[in-house]
Design an enzyme around this catalytic site. Structure first.
Site, PDB file in Angstrom:
ATOM      1  N   PHE A 161     -15.820   3.081   6.728  1.00  0.00           N
ATOM      2  CA  PHE A 161     -14.513   3.710   6.332  1.00  0.00           C
ATOM      3  C   PHE A 161     -13.626   3.935   4.758  1.00  0.00           C
ATOM      4  O   PHE A 161     -12.973   4.198   4.436  1.00  0.00           O
ATOM      5  CB  PHE A 161     -13.515   2.957   7.203  1.00  0.00           C
ATOM      6  N   HIS A 208      -1.946  -4.950   1.713  1.00  0.00           N
ATOM      7  CA  HIS A 208      -3.712  -6.039   0.816  1.00  0.00           C
ATOM      8  C   HIS A 208      -2.832  -7.690   0.932  1.00  0.00           C
ATOM      9  O   HIS A 208      -2.155  -8.305  -0.031  1.00  0.00           O
ATOM     10  CB  HIS A 208      -4.272  -5.613   0.075  1.00  0.00           C
ATOM     11  N   ARG A 248      -2.369 -14.772   3.837  1.00  0.00           N
ATOM     12  CA  ARG A 248      -3.173 -13.480   5.655  1.00  0.00           C
ATOM     13  C   ARG A 248      -2.548 -13.851   6.425  1.00  0.00           C
ATOM     14  O   ARG A 248      -2.542 -12.692   7.929  1.00  0.00           O
ATOM     15  CB  ARG A 248      -4.506 -14.883   5.970  1.00  0.00           C
ATOM     16  N   THR A 253      -5.631  -6.913  10.815  1.00  0.00           N
ATOM     17  CA  THR A 253      -5.824  -5.952   9.863  1.00  0.00           C
ATOM     18  C   THR A 253      -5.752  -4.138  10.487  1.00  0.00           C
ATOM     19  O   THR A 253      -4.475  -4.065  10.402  1.00  0.00           O
ATOM     20  CB  THR A 253      -7.375  -5.324   9.201  1.00  0.00           C
ATOM     21  N   GLU A 267      -9.661 -10.292  -7.527  1.00  0.00           N
ATOM     22  CA  GLU A 267      -8.784  -9.162  -7.577  1.00  0.00           C
ATOM     23  C   GLU A 267      -7.546  -9.572  -8.129  1.00  0.00           C
ATOM     24  O   GLU A 267      -6.741  -8.590  -8.813  1.00  0.00           O
ATOM     25  CB  GLU A 267      -7.947  -9.337  -6.539  1.00  0.00           C
ATOM     26  N   ARG A 289       2.146  -6.952   9.235  1.00  0.00           N
ATOM     27  CA  ARG A 289       1.579  -5.365   9.852  1.00  0.00           C
ATOM     28  C   ARG A 289       2.274  -4.852  11.336  1.00  0.00           C
ATOM     29  O   ARG A 289       2.054  -3.400  11.121  1.00  0.00           O
ATOM     30  CB  ARG A 289       0.200  -5.888   9.871  1.00  0.00           C
ATOM     31  N   ASN A 306      -1.779   0.207   6.583  1.00  0.00           N
ATOM     32  CA  ASN A 306      -1.313  -1.370   7.387  1.00  0.00           C
ATOM     33  C   ASN A 306      -0.782  -1.645   6.790  1.00  0.00           C
ATOM     34  O   ASN A 306      -0.074  -2.937   6.939  1.00  0.00           O
ATOM     35  CB  ASN A 306      -2.818  -1.824   8.449  1.00  0.00           C
ATOM     36  N   LYS A 356       0.580  -1.369   0.273  1.00  0.00           N
ATOM     37  CA  LYS A 356      -0.149   0.386   0.596  1.00  0.00           C
ATOM     38  C   LYS A 356       0.739   1.135   0.247  1.00  0.00           C
ATOM     39  O   LYS A 356       2.289   1.167   0.335  1.00  0.00           O
ATOM     40  CB  LYS A 356      -0.847   0.566   0.907  1.00  0.00           C
ATOM     41  N   TYR A 403     -12.703  -2.344  -3.593  1.00  0.00           N
ATOM     42  CA  TYR A 403     -13.012  -2.031  -2.674  1.00  0.00           C
ATOM     43  C   TYR A 403     -14.624  -2.427  -2.524  1.00  0.00           C
ATOM     44  O   TYR A 403     -15.062  -1.749  -1.410  1.00  0.00           O
ATOM     45  CB  TYR A 403     -12.955  -0.982  -1.718  1.00  0.00           C
TER      46      TYR A 403
HETATM   47  N1  UDP Z   1      -9.664  -0.328   7.829  1.00  0.00           N
HETATM   48  C1  UDP Z   1      -9.934   0.994   8.058  1.00  0.00           C
HETATM   49  N2  UDP Z   1     -10.826   0.778   9.400  1.00  0.00           N
HETATM   50  C2  UDP Z   1     -11.384  -0.063   9.868  1.00  0.00           C
HETATM   51  C3  UDP Z   1     -11.140  -1.234   8.985  1.00  0.00           C
HETATM   52  C4  UDP Z   1     -10.334  -1.480   8.030  1.00  0.00           C
HETATM   53  O1  UDP Z   1      -9.108   2.033   8.008  1.00  0.00           O
HETATM   54  O2  UDP Z   1     -11.602  -0.265  10.987  1.00  0.00           O
HETATM   55  C5  UDP Z   1      -9.001  -0.078   6.369  1.00  0.00           C
HETATM   56  C6  UDP Z   1      -7.627  -1.070   6.403  1.00  0.00           C
HETATM   57  O3  UDP Z   1      -6.218  -0.533   5.916  1.00  0.00           O
HETATM   58  C7  UDP Z   1      -8.024  -2.865   5.436  1.00  0.00           C
HETATM   59  C8  UDP Z   1      -9.274  -2.269   4.357  1.00  0.00           C
HETATM   60  O4  UDP Z   1      -9.461  -1.205   4.989  1.00  0.00           O
HETATM   61  O5  UDP Z   1      -7.091  -3.436   5.575  1.00  0.00           O
HETATM   62  C9  UDP Z   1      -9.853  -3.580   4.484  1.00  0.00           C
HETATM   63  O6  UDP Z   1     -10.262  -3.878   5.445  1.00  0.00           O
HETATM   64  P1  UDP Z   1     -10.730  -5.525   5.872  1.00  0.00           P
HETATM   65  O7  UDP Z   1     -11.721  -5.735   7.165  1.00  0.00           O
HETATM   66  O8  UDP Z   1     -11.079  -6.102   4.544  1.00  0.00           O
HETATM   67  O9  UDP Z   1      -9.602  -5.996   6.689  1.00  0.00           O
HETATM   68  P2  UDP Z   1      -8.100  -6.216   5.410  1.00  0.00           P
HETATM   69  O10 UDP Z   1      -8.913  -7.928   4.853  1.00  0.00           O
HETATM   70  O11 UDP Z   1      -7.098  -5.623   4.527  1.00  0.00           O
HETATM   71  O12 UDP Z   1      -7.137  -7.129   6.767  1.00  0.00           O
HETATM   72 MG    MG Z   2     -10.462  -7.784   3.712  1.00  0.00          MG
END
Ligand code: UDP
Ligand code: MG
Length: 136
Positions: free
Chosen positions: A60, A118, A88, A94, A129, A105, A115, A12, A52
Site C-alpha cells: 500500500f 496519523h 494511539r 488502523t 516525526e 477513527r 482513516n 489527514k 512513510y
Molecule cells: N494503510 C493502508 N492499507 C493497509 C494498512 C495501512 O492504506 O492495509 C495506511 C493507513 O492509512 C495507515 C497507514 O497506511 O494509517 C500506515 O499504516 P500503519 O500500519 O502504520 O497504521 P497506523 O500506525 O496509521 O495505525
Molecule cells: Mg504507523
C-alpha cells in the site's frame, strides 16, 4: 508518576477536506492533550515517501504516499502524560471498521486508507516525526 511526552499527530486529507480539523483538535484538547505547535501544509509525494519510509516495502506504500500528498493536512505536536500511547488509544485501530467506539477513527474514518488521523507509534518515532515537520 508523570511521564510527559510529545508525539506527532496528523489530520489527514480526508478529514481536512470534510472540515473536521476543529472538531478533531477539540477531541485532543478534551483528552488532556496540549497542542504545542500546529500548521496546515500540503506536502509533495517525495516528502510523503520520506515520511512513510518504514512502509516502503508494503503493497500500500505508493497509494499511501499519493494519498498523504493529495491535499492539505494539519500537523501537530501533542503533549500530555504518556502522549504516544494515549494518542494511539484515542485514534483507535488502523481500520475504522475495527476501531473501538469513541475513537477518532471510529468517529471520523472512512476506510483503512482514509482513516483521518496519523499518530507516532513509539517515542523514538515521535521524535523523528516531530523533527521531520518542525525542525527549522
Ligand atoms: N494503510 C493502508 N492499507 C493497509 C494498512 C495501512 O492504506 O492495509 C495506511 C493507513 O492509512 C495507515 C497507514 O497506511 O494509517 C500506515 O499504516 P500503519 O500500519 O502504520 O497504521 P497506523 O500506525 O496509521 O495505525
Ligand atoms: Mg504507523
Amino acid at each position: 508518576m508523570n511521564n510527559i511526552q510529545q508525539t506527532l499527530s496528523i489530520i489527514k486529507p480526508d478529514a481536512v477536506e470534510r472540515n473536521l480539523s476543529e472538531e478533531i483538535k477539540n477531541e485532543f484538547k478534551n483528552n488532556n492533550f496540549d497542542i504545542l505547535k500546529e500548521k496546515k501544509v500540503k506536502i509533495s509525494k517525495s516528502e510523503a515517501e520520506k515520511f512513510y519510509q518504514v512502509h516502503q516495502t508494503k503493497p500500500f506504500y505508493n497509494d499511501l504516499c499519493e494519498y498523504l500528498s493529495s491535499g492539505p493536512i494539519v500537523v501537530m505536536i501533542l503533549e500530555r502524560n504518556e502522549a504516544v500511547t494515549e494518542n494511539r488509544k484515542l485514534m483507535g485501530a488502523t481500520d475504522p471498521t475495527k476501531a473501538e467506539e469513541g475513537t477518532l477513527r471510529k468517529k471520523f474514518g472512512i476506510s483503512i486508507d482514509k482513516n483521518s488521523v496519523h499518530g507516532s507509534d513509539s517515542l523514538e518515532n515521535a521524535k523523528k516525526e516531530i523533527d521531520f515537520f518542525f525542525k527549522d
